[in-house]
Design an enzyme around this catalytic site. Structure first.
Site, PDB file in Angstrom:
ATOM      1  N   SER A 237       0.853  -1.189   0.000  1.00  0.00           N
ATOM      2  CA  SER A 237       0.000   0.000   0.000  1.00  0.00           C
ATOM      3  C   SER A 237       0.887   1.236   0.000  1.00  0.00           C
ATOM      4  O   SER A 237       2.110   1.131   0.008  1.00  0.00           O
ATOM      5  CB  SER A 237      -0.889   0.006   1.247  1.00  0.00           C
ATOM      6  OG  SER A 237      -0.075   0.248   2.380  1.00  0.00           O
ATOM      7  N   LYS A 238       0.244   2.378   0.041  1.00  0.00           N
ATOM      8  CA  LYS A 238       0.972   3.650  -0.006  1.00  0.00           C
ATOM      9  C   LYS A 238       2.040   3.746   1.080  1.00  0.00           C
ATOM     10  O   LYS A 238       3.060   4.398   0.897  1.00  0.00           O
ATOM     11  CB  LYS A 238      -0.009   4.814   0.184  1.00  0.00           C
ATOM     12  CG  LYS A 238      -0.697   5.193  -1.096  1.00  0.00           C
ATOM     13  CD  LYS A 238      -1.368   6.541  -0.931  1.00  0.00           C
ATOM     14  CE  LYS A 238      -2.501   6.648  -1.929  1.00  0.00           C
ATOM     15  NZ  LYS A 238      -3.748   7.135  -1.391  1.00  0.00           N
ATOM     16  N   ARG A 239       1.765   3.100   2.182  1.00  0.00           N
ATOM     17  CA  ARG A 239       2.727   3.113   3.284  1.00  0.00           C
ATOM     18  C   ARG A 239       4.113   2.641   2.846  1.00  0.00           C
ATOM     19  O   ARG A 239       5.116   2.979   3.435  1.00  0.00           O
ATOM     20  CB  ARG A 239       2.264   2.154   4.384  1.00  0.00           C
ATOM     21  CG  ARG A 239       1.297   2.716   5.349  1.00  0.00           C
ATOM     22  CD  ARG A 239       1.071   1.772   6.504  1.00  0.00           C
ATOM     23  NE  ARG A 239       0.649   0.438   6.096  1.00  0.00           N
ATOM     24  CZ  ARG A 239       1.314  -0.660   6.377  1.00  0.00           C
ATOM     25  NH1 ARG A 239       2.431  -0.598   7.055  1.00  0.00           N
ATOM     26  NH2 ARG A 239       0.846  -1.838   5.993  1.00  0.00           N
TER      27      ARG A 239
END
Ligand code: GLU
Length: 471
Positions: A237-239
């Site tokens: 994910s963006k993380r």
């Protein structure tokens, strides 16, 4: 049979790595089998779908070179068709109207939960005659007995008992068709033979196969691709940094490096790491795709990117480098030929962003010296070598402003001063580049050009003099 696959993103965000890998697998499979690749934009979720996302998806596919043969088709333009199919199912008794209130559905659900059975619609309206003029949804009449067997090309056989499957809503009360219905109608109408998609859709597959069967259509083959995990084991994910394909472009990755990286996420061919697109097409087989999730690894991507920077055609790299220089406000036509810059720098940069950064000196004067480099190399002892080399370079005719011509000058000055070449070349490099690292001094000066070289040596001499005065 002509193989036909489709990539069917929902435009609710950019093209992310998982989507790009799915698109790549679709593309490789279809190209290997000489088939056709369809792009379908699943934009029926009007609230979450945006034109920007559509554009970002198209841009990402285009940058990666994943060209499709048909489409993009937009589901929002096919509502009449979906509604006609729903009406046909209603007419045939294969779907029915349901006016169960939310309260009733909640009660049923609570009871099922309390009885520890899987919550699902209890079929209350299956045999009722619901008033078509009052608010209602349309549900698919799922078979009650038997099982649906998905013969997945990656995961093998998966059986689902029909009892476990709901009577799915296929038209909402606002009249809009739902995802499983639109996918089925499109896959059938577009004559899709192979559905390759993320394994988050595995549970939709038996439902879709049942609807296809109700429509009298043969199901396509299905292949569910396992997900991509971040290095911490959580779903990517963006993380985990950039997940949008276009962000990788902006960070200086080459499309061929990203494609090569993506194909290796979950697929292998012996120990081979580097694959050209043609090789991928020749070798890729869904049967060799891992069942288990694969883990994203930035180091590997960086390694591949560096590999392609070093081994790619410099003309091609130069075309991709140009916009990166543009981002630094550099006009690459106002300086040395970009291809020569690429040839000089290709072993020194992991990304095109890095390459642009370390090549800016070829196009414009730098602001400040790297403090450590200046401290070490722009000292009073450097004055004489710099003055001498400046004088000799000044005398060098423009047609001798070549690697050999420059090399000879540096060598001669070092010889005259009875010092090793580094004692001349390093101050010269810092004077001209601002840092202690660059390609060979001859290549460096050739790229910078005579005029800028002399100007920057003068600046360094002034700097040394000013420092000497302060001391
Ligand atoms: N539109 C779906 C998604 O973006 C994919 C549907 C499919 O491939 O069947 O997840």
């Amino acid at each position: 049979m002509t193989v036909r696959t489709r990539f069917a993103p929902s435009p609710t965000g950019f093209l992310h790595l998982g989507g790009a890998r799915t698109a790549l697998f679709c593309y490789l499979f279809v190209r290997r089998h000489g088939g056709q690749f369809v792009l379908r934009i699943e934009d029926t979720d009007l609230e979450r779908s945006t034109t920007e996302s559509v554009n970002a998806i198209l841009e990402g596919m285009n940058w990666l070179g994943l060209d499709y043969d048909e489409g993009p088709f937009y589901q929002t333009q096919r509502f009449d068709r979906y509604n006609a199919v729903i009406d046909e199912l209603l007419d045939k008794g294969l779907a029915y109207r349901c006016d169960c209130s939310k309260d009733r559905l909640d009660r049923v659900r609570d009871m099922q939960m309390a009885a520890k059975v899987k919550p699902r619609y209890d079929g209350h309206c299956r045999s009722r005659d619901v008033d078509p003029s009052a608010p209602h949804v349309i549900r698919f009449r799922n078979p009650v007995d038997g099982a649906v067997v998905v013969d997945d090309m990656i995961r093998g056989r998966i059986a689902f008992a029909n009892q476990e499957l709901d009577d799915l809503i296929i038209r909402r009360s606002d009249g809009s068709p739902t995802y499983n219905l639109t996918v089925v109608v499109d896959d059938a109408d577009m004559e899709i033979t192979h559905v390759i998609r993320g394994d988050d859709h595995v549970n939709n597959t038996p439902r879709q196969m049942n609807i296809l069967a109700a429509l009298g259509k043969e199901p396509p083959r299905y292949a569910h691709v396992p997900m991509i995990l971040g290095e911490d084991g959580a779903r990517l994910s963006k993380r985990h940094g950039a997940v949008s394909v276009v962000a990788y472009r902006d960070q200086g990755y080459l499309p061929e490096a990203l494609l090569n990286y993506l194909v290796r996420l979950g697929w292998s061919h012996g120990d081979q790491e580097v694959f050209s697109l043609d090789e991928m097409i020749e070798l890729f087989d869904l049967a060799d795709v891992n069942k288990a999730a694969s883990t994203f690894n930035t180091d590997k991507l960086d390694w591949l990117n560096q590999y392609y920077i070093q081994h790619g055609d410099p003309k091609h790299i130069a075309r991709l480098l140009s916009p990166q220089l543009g981002r630094l406000d550099i006009d690459p036509t106002a300086g040395p030929d970009l291809v020569e810059v690429v040839e000089a720098q290709s072993a020194r940069a992991k990304t095109l962003v890095e390459m642009a950064d370390i090549s800016a000196f070829c196009y414009r004067d730098f602001d400040d010296y790297d403090p450590a480099a200046a401290k070490k190399h722009l000292r009073p002892v450097a004055r004489e070598p710099l003055e001498r080399v400046r004088a000799e370079l000044d005398m060098l005719a423009l047609e001798d402003w070549t690697d050999q011509g420059i090399h000879r000058v540096v060598e001669r000055v070092a010889g005259d001063l009875e010092v090793n070449m580094g004692k001349v070349a390093q101050p010269l490099r810092v004077a001209v580049v601002g840092r202690a690292a660059s390609p060979g001094i001859d290549v460096t000066l050739r790229l910078v050009g005579k005029e800028a070289t002399l100007r920057r040596i003068d600046r360094a001499l002034d700097w040394i003099a000013a420092r000497a005065q302060q001391a």
